[in-house]
Design a protein around this motif. Structure first.
Motif, PDB file in Angstrom:
ATOM      1  N   ALA A  59       2.010  -3.194   9.710  1.00 56.92           N
ATOM      2  CA  ALA A  59       1.722  -2.875   8.378  1.00 56.92           C
ATOM      3  C   ALA A  59       2.592  -2.108   7.776  1.00 56.92           C
ATOM      4  N   ALA A  77       0.163  -3.529   0.052  1.00 56.98           N
ATOM      5  CA  ALA A  77       0.140  -3.656   1.544  1.00 56.98           C
ATOM      6  C   ALA A  77       0.973  -4.931   2.031  1.00 56.98           C
ATOM      7  N   VAL A 109      -3.612  -0.844   8.981  1.00 51.39           N
ATOM      8  CA  VAL A 109      -3.376  -0.179   7.711  1.00 51.39           C
ATOM      9  C   VAL A 109      -3.974   0.943   7.511  1.00 51.39           C
TER      10      VAL A 109
END
Length: 144
Positions: A59, A77, A109
């Motif tokens: 991520a 993201a 994340v």
């Protein structure tokens, strides 16, 4: 498959990987430029990014944080397991920067958001001690 064809196959795979990496880098640059322009002009806004690399998924998170209000103003993201992942707006990350890690979905994340917060803290500490003098201040005099 003979050695020559196998070498050509490997070379083609390497070139494709490099090409897709180039497009991901351009996407990252485009997101950071767009957010920097959108939130320019306020000294309390910082643009930070964090990343998380995993075996299967990774991520990259880009946040705009208002350091005085401790609030996330914008969040995007890129999450995925291939070079085809794209940046997407992450509305669940908007709001208080104190609880943003808990609101993040997914292990990669969360790790990337934690990296963003660490970077924002570094920027905040450096900015507090290294404020440039205002241009309207007294004129400098040269030593004789």
């Amino acid at each position: 498959m003979d050695t020559g064809r196998f070498a050509l196959f490997l070379l083609g795979a390497l070139l494709l990987s490099g090409l897709f990496s180039y497009f991901q880098q351009r996407a990252y640059t485009g997101v950071t430029r767009r957010l920097a322009q959108q939130f320019a002009g306020n000294s309390t806004h910082v643009l930070v990014s964090g990343r998380s690399k995993g075996i299967l998924r990774g991520a990259v998170v880009v946040l705009v944080i208002d350091t005085s209000a401790r609030e996330v103003l914008a969040a995007e993201a890129m999450v995925g397991r291939s070079v085809l992942a794209k940046f997407r707006v992450r509305a669940e990350l908007l709001g208080s920067s104190v609880t943003v890690v808990e609101r993040a979905t997914g292990k990669s994340v969360k790790k990337a958001v934690q990296g963003c917060l660490e970077q924002a803290e570094i920027v905040r500490r450096k900015g507090a001690g290294n404020r440039a003098p205002s241009r309207s201040g007294p004129a400098r005099t040269e030593p004789a």
